[in-house]
Design an enzyme around this catalytic site. Structure first.
Site, PDB file in Angstrom:
ATOM      1  N   GLU A 160       0.828  -1.217   0.000  1.00 15.29           N
ATOM      2  CA  GLU A 160       0.000   0.000   0.000  1.00 15.29           C
ATOM      3  C   GLU A 160       0.859   1.262   0.000  1.00 15.29           C
ATOM      4  O   GLU A 160       0.382   2.344  -0.343  1.00 15.29           O
ATOM      5  CB  GLU A 160      -0.915   0.020   1.229  1.00 15.29           C
ATOM      6  CG  GLU A 160      -2.212  -0.735   1.064  1.00 15.29           C
ATOM      7  CD  GLU A 160      -3.196  -0.068   0.109  1.00 15.29           C
ATOM      8  OE1 GLU A 160      -3.494   1.129   0.295  1.00 15.29           O
ATOM      9  OE2 GLU A 160      -3.651  -0.735  -0.831  1.00 15.29           O
ATOM     10  N   LYS A 183       2.159   3.605   7.294  1.00 13.57           N
ATOM     11  CA  LYS A 183       3.128   2.532   7.066  1.00 13.57           C
ATOM     12  C   LYS A 183       4.420   3.067   6.431  1.00 13.57           C
ATOM     13  O   LYS A 183       5.493   2.495   6.627  1.00 13.57           O
ATOM     14  CB  LYS A 183       2.508   1.439   6.199  1.00 13.57           C
ATOM     15  CG  LYS A 183       1.456   0.595   6.941  1.00 13.57           C
ATOM     16  CD  LYS A 183       2.119  -0.418   7.881  1.00 13.57           C
ATOM     17  CE  LYS A 183       1.150  -1.402   8.466  1.00 13.57           C
ATOM     18  NZ  LYS A 183       1.785  -2.475   9.236  1.00 13.57           N
TER      19      LYS A 183
HETATM   20  P1  NAP Z   1      -4.785  -8.291  11.041  1.00 10.13           P
HETATM   21  O1  NAP Z   1      -5.408  -9.606  10.803  1.00 10.13           O
HETATM   22  O2  NAP Z   1      -5.616  -7.049  10.951  1.00 10.13           O
HETATM   23  O3  NAP Z   1      -4.110  -8.353  12.491  1.00 10.13           O
HETATM   24  C1  NAP Z   1      -3.617  -7.197  13.109  1.00 10.13           C
HETATM   25  C2  NAP Z   1      -3.370  -7.486  14.576  1.00 10.13           C
HETATM   26  O4  NAP Z   1      -2.895  -6.266  15.199  1.00 10.13           O
HETATM   27  C3  NAP Z   1      -4.604  -7.912  15.369  1.00 10.13           C
HETATM   28  O5  NAP Z   1      -4.288  -9.042  16.132  1.00 10.13           O
HETATM   29  C4  NAP Z   1      -4.871  -6.730  16.278  1.00 10.13           C
HETATM   30  O6  NAP Z   1      -5.352  -7.064  17.537  1.00 10.13           O
HETATM   31  C5  NAP Z   1      -3.471  -6.156  16.462  1.00 10.13           C
HETATM   32  N1  NAP Z   1      -3.539  -4.771  16.925  1.00 10.13           N
HETATM   33  C6  NAP Z   1      -4.258  -3.759  16.386  1.00 10.13           C
HETATM   34  N2  NAP Z   1      -4.092  -2.633  17.117  1.00 10.13           N
HETATM   35  C7  NAP Z   1      -3.266  -2.949  18.142  1.00 10.13           C
HETATM   36  C8  NAP Z   1      -2.749  -2.217  19.227  1.00 10.13           C
HETATM   37  N3  NAP Z   1      -3.045  -0.931  19.421  1.00 10.13           N
HETATM   38  N4  NAP Z   1      -1.920  -2.847  20.078  1.00 10.13           N
HETATM   39  C9  NAP Z   1      -1.623  -4.157  19.919  1.00 10.13           C
HETATM   40  N5  NAP Z   1      -2.101  -4.923  18.913  1.00 10.13           N
HETATM   41  C10 NAP Z   1      -2.910  -4.304  18.031  1.00 10.13           C
HETATM   42  O7  NAP Z   1      -3.542  -8.093  10.061  1.00 10.13           O
HETATM   43  P2  NAP Z   1      -2.725  -9.191   9.222  1.00 10.13           P
HETATM   44  O8  NAP Z   1      -3.400  -9.377   7.920  1.00 10.13           O
HETATM   45  O9  NAP Z   1      -2.403 -10.316  10.079  1.00 10.13           O
HETATM   46  O10 NAP Z   1      -1.400  -8.369   8.886  1.00 10.13           O
HETATM   47  C11 NAP Z   1      -0.287  -8.356   9.780  1.00 10.13           C
HETATM   48  C12 NAP Z   1       0.536  -7.111   9.535  1.00 10.13           C
HETATM   49  O11 NAP Z   1       1.002  -7.097   8.194  1.00 10.13           O
HETATM   50  C13 NAP Z   1      -0.207  -5.798   9.727  1.00 10.13           C
HETATM   51  O12 NAP Z   1       0.720  -4.879  10.251  1.00 10.13           O
HETATM   52  C14 NAP Z   1      -0.599  -5.387   8.314  1.00 10.13           C
HETATM   53  O13 NAP Z   1      -0.727  -3.984   8.229  1.00 10.13           O
HETATM   54  C15 NAP Z   1       0.600  -5.893   7.542  1.00 10.13           C
HETATM   55  N6  NAP Z   1       0.339  -6.278   6.164  1.00 10.13           N
HETATM   56  C16 NAP Z   1      -0.652  -7.165   5.870  1.00 10.13           C
HETATM   57  C17 NAP Z   1      -0.836  -7.571   4.553  1.00 10.13           C
HETATM   58  C18 NAP Z   1      -1.915  -8.559   4.190  1.00 10.13           C
HETATM   59  O14 NAP Z   1      -2.233  -8.672   3.007  1.00 10.13           O
HETATM   60  N7  NAP Z   1      -2.463  -9.308   5.142  1.00 10.13           N
HETATM   61  C19 NAP Z   1      -0.006  -7.069   3.540  1.00 10.13           C
HETATM   62  C20 NAP Z   1       1.015  -6.185   3.889  1.00 10.13           C
HETATM   63  C21 NAP Z   1       1.199  -5.808   5.203  1.00 10.13           C
HETATM   64  P3  NAP Z   1      -6.907  -7.248  17.880  1.00 10.13           P
HETATM   65  O15 NAP Z   1      -7.139  -8.690  17.584  1.00 10.13           O
HETATM   66  O16 NAP Z   1      -6.906  -6.897  19.296  1.00 10.13           O
HETATM   67  O17 NAP Z   1      -7.689  -6.325  16.999  1.00 10.13           O
HETATM   68  O1  G4F Z   2      -9.147  -6.662   0.683  1.00 15.63           O
HETATM   69  P1  G4F Z   2      -8.920  -5.203   0.757  1.00 15.63           P
HETATM   70  O2  G4F Z   2      -9.665  -4.462   1.806  1.00 15.63           O
HETATM   71  O3  G4F Z   2      -7.345  -5.035   0.893  1.00 15.63           O
HETATM   72  P2  G4F Z   2      -6.353  -3.819   0.596  1.00 15.63           P
HETATM   73  O4  G4F Z   2      -7.041  -2.513   0.674  1.00 15.63           O
HETATM   74  O5  G4F Z   2      -5.636  -4.128  -0.660  1.00 15.63           O
HETATM   75  O6  G4F Z   2      -5.375  -3.907   1.849  1.00 15.63           O
HETATM   76  C1  G4F Z   2      -4.842  -5.148   2.291  1.00 15.63           C
HETATM   77  O7  G4F Z   2      -3.626  -5.401   1.635  1.00 15.63           O
HETATM   78  C2  G4F Z   2      -2.578  -4.455   1.926  1.00 15.63           C
HETATM   79  C3  G4F Z   2      -1.359  -4.871   1.104  1.00 15.63           C
HETATM   80  O8  G4F Z   2      -1.487  -4.356  -0.192  1.00 15.63           O
HETATM   81  C4  G4F Z   2      -2.296  -4.477   3.407  1.00 15.63           C
HETATM   82  F1  G4F Z   2      -1.281  -3.643   3.700  1.00 15.63           F
HETATM   83  C5  G4F Z   2      -3.552  -4.089   4.153  1.00 15.63           C
HETATM   84  O9  G4F Z   2      -3.300  -4.164   5.556  1.00 15.63           O
HETATM   85  C6  G4F Z   2      -4.656  -5.065   3.799  1.00 15.63           C
HETATM   86  O10 G4F Z   2      -4.292  -6.330   4.299  1.00 15.63           O
HETATM   87  O11 G4F Z   2      -9.262  -4.529  -0.637  1.00 15.63           O
HETATM   88  C7  G4F Z   2      -8.707  -4.994  -1.854  1.00 15.63           C
HETATM   89  C8  G4F Z   2      -9.387  -4.284  -3.029  1.00 15.63           C
HETATM   90  C9  G4F Z   2      -9.445  -2.756  -2.895  1.00 15.63           C
HETATM   91  O12 G4F Z   2      -9.118  -2.195  -4.136  1.00 15.63           O
HETATM   92  C10 G4F Z   2     -10.897  -2.472  -2.582  1.00 15.63           C
HETATM   93  O13 G4F Z   2     -11.368  -1.211  -3.037  1.00 15.63           O
HETATM   94  O14 G4F Z   2     -10.746  -4.730  -3.099  1.00 15.63           O
HETATM   95  C11 G4F Z   2     -11.565  -3.604  -3.351  1.00 15.63           C
HETATM   96  N1  G4F Z   2     -12.937  -3.915  -2.906  1.00 15.63           N
HETATM   97  C12 G4F Z   2     -14.019  -3.998  -3.704  1.00 15.63           C
HETATM   98  N2  G4F Z   2     -15.108  -4.264  -2.969  1.00 15.63           N
HETATM   99  C13 G4F Z   2     -13.323  -4.145  -1.638  1.00 15.63           C
HETATM  100  C14 G4F Z   2     -14.709  -4.366  -1.684  1.00 15.63           C
HETATM  101  N3  G4F Z   2     -12.613  -4.201  -0.484  1.00 15.63           N
HETATM  102  C15 G4F Z   2     -13.302  -4.503   0.649  1.00 15.63           C
HETATM  103  N4  G4F Z   2     -12.607  -4.607   1.807  1.00 15.63           N
HETATM  104  N5  G4F Z   2     -14.660  -4.706   0.657  1.00 15.63           N
HETATM  105  C16 G4F Z   2     -15.411  -4.656  -0.493  1.00 15.63           C
HETATM  106  O15 G4F Z   2     -16.629  -4.841  -0.462  1.00 15.63           O
END
Ligand code: NAP
Ligand code: G4F
Length: 330
Positions: free
Chosen positions: A128, A155
């Site tokens: 992002e 970020k």
């Molecule tokens: P996630 O499912 O949203 O998990 C985030 C975790 O952070 C949750 O357990 C949440 O706790 C905890 N958290 C939120 N606020 C907090 C706070 N103030 N203090 C302590 N813990 C807190 O995210 P994820 O998909 O596992 O992603 C892990 C990391 O990778 C995140 O930093 C995300 O931004 C980054 N990332 C994710 C993706 C992706 O595609 N998944 C891609 C790039 C980067 P609660 O359960 O208490 O809410």
């Molecule tokens: O699944 P999304 O909400 O993920 P997004 O915004 O790509 O972010 C995720 O990936 C990031 C890495 O690139 C992480 F850093 C971030 O923490 C998170 O894990 O949305 C994906 C796409 C967007 O373009 C959004 O506009 O799907 C499109 N979309 C279309 N309809 C929707 C919807 N997204 C959501 N959440 N809900 C909808 O109904």
């Protein structure tokens, strides 16, 4: 002696997959949780590791709690996965997103600098940060950042703070710039899980429609279980560095929808999908596609799960979960 790791964000999607990997490698794993009136361990239980993790309480917005944890356990490695990670919500809660994702990282790095400077630190950075920017249709480590949301901006701050602690204090601090990765324990608000759950509900007669926003945006989607292996590998290198982790393939939300309906044998998907402006964003990231050559060469990391397998794993998991709910409701 076995190594120890602190994983923040342990209750999210990536935390349990990473913790499982670290446990398999013989680590003592501390999982940081913030205070909840009713904690939800379901993602950790899904991977069957609840009893093997030692939980510690802390909050990214409370520097003293982070200092206390670091002073008590002196972990060999810290994986900072905690974040307000939902992009869509970050416009409505920009300040708290910044406090957790940006200032929280500064607090954690500061705690390490003063109390455990030899700990290796992983920061969960994200595609992002690139937003609108690309180089010939790909994002690589050298592509300039152009974030499009308060989440992306928070970020970018954390990314540079991680680089700065490395350069200023010689700390082992690395950024994993991960592109979207998904799984059956992905949060239900994110589009892939929303589609998998919605399609399974429609198939089982539990829902009539699936409401979505922008179907044209494209993402580079991989499987979370593959991506945590790259996180681990980053902290095992001789020197800290920053790496993109991605599949190099991109697909639209529309393609994900079509494939998910296909998994359950429905071809006339347009009958069920309704476009709802509430799910559109003030500023969209139109297309992400990562170039992970450095991770391939240095970390020897490659994704194992294809787009089609990922969709099918997610839809099948939701079908199974919902069928069990139907059964227990009689
Ligand atoms: P996630 O499912 O949203 O998990 C985030 C975790 O952070 C949750 O357990 C949440 O706790 C905890 N958290 C939120 N606020 C907090 C706070 N103030 N203090 C302590 N813990 C807190 O995210 P994820 O998909 O596992 O992603 C892990 C990391 O990778 C995140 O930093 C995300 O931004 C980054 N990332 C994710 C993706 C992706 O595609 N998944 C891609 C790039 C980067 P609660 O359960 O208490 O809410
Ligand atoms: O699944 P999304 O909400 O993920 P997004 O915004 O790509 O972010 C995720 O990936 C990031 C890495 O690139 C992480 F850093 C971030 O923490 C998170 O894990 O949305 C994906 C796409 C967007 O373009 C959004 O506009 O799907 C499109 N979309 C279309 N309809 C929707 C919807 N997204 C959501 N959440 N809900 C909808 O109904």
């Amino acid at each position: 002696m076995s190594k120890s790791a602190l994983v923040t964000g342990i209750m999210g999607q990536d935390g349990p997959y990473l913790a499982k990997l670290l446990l398999e490698k013989g680590y003592k794993v501390y999982g940081m949780i913030r205070r909840h009136s009713t904690p939800d361990y379901s993602n950790i239980e899904y991977l069957g590791i609840h009893n093997e993790i030692e939980y510690v309480e802390g909050d990214m917005t409370d520097e003293a709690s982070l200092i206390s944890i670091i002073k008590n356990i002196y972990p060999n490695e810290v994986y900072n996965l905690a974040a307000q990670s939902f992009v869509g919500n970050s416009w409505d809660q920009a300040k708290v997103t910044t406090e957790i994702n940006a200032l929280g990282v500064l607090s954690l790095l500061t705690a390490l600098k003063f109390f455990s400077p030899s700990t290796r630190f992983y920061q969960a950075s994200t595609s992002e940060m690139y937003g609108l920017s690309h180089t010939d249709g790909f994002q690589g480590e050298d592509t300039p950042f152009h974030p499009r949301s308060p989440y992306g901006i928070s970020k970018v701050y954390a990314y540079w703070m991680t680089v700065n602690f490395r350069e200023s204090y010689n700390m082992y601090a690395s950024n994993g710039i991960l592109f979207n990765h998904e799984s059956p324990i992905r949060g239900i608000q994110f589009v892939t899980r929303k589609i998998a759950d919605g399609v399974a509900r429609i198939k089982l007669g539990m829902a009539k429609e699936l409401r979505l926003g922008n179907l044209e945006s494209k993402r580079d989607w991989g499987f979370a279980g593959d991506y945590v292996e790259a996180m681990y590998a980053m902290l095992q290198q001789e020197k800290p560095d920053d790496y993109i982790v991605a599949t190099g393939q991109t697909h639209s939300v529309r393609e994900f929808v079509i494939e998910a309906f296909k998994t359950v044998g429905i071809t006339d998907w347009e009958k069920y999908v309704k476009i709802d402006p509430r799910f559109k964003r003030p500023a969209e990231v139109p297309a992400l596609r990562g170039r992970a050559d450095k991770a391939h060469t240095v970390l020897k990391w490659k994704p194992k799960t294809s787009f089609i397998s990922l969709v099918s794993i997610m839809v099948e998991a939701d079908l199974k979960r919902l069928k069990n709910i139907q059964k227990s409701n009689g």
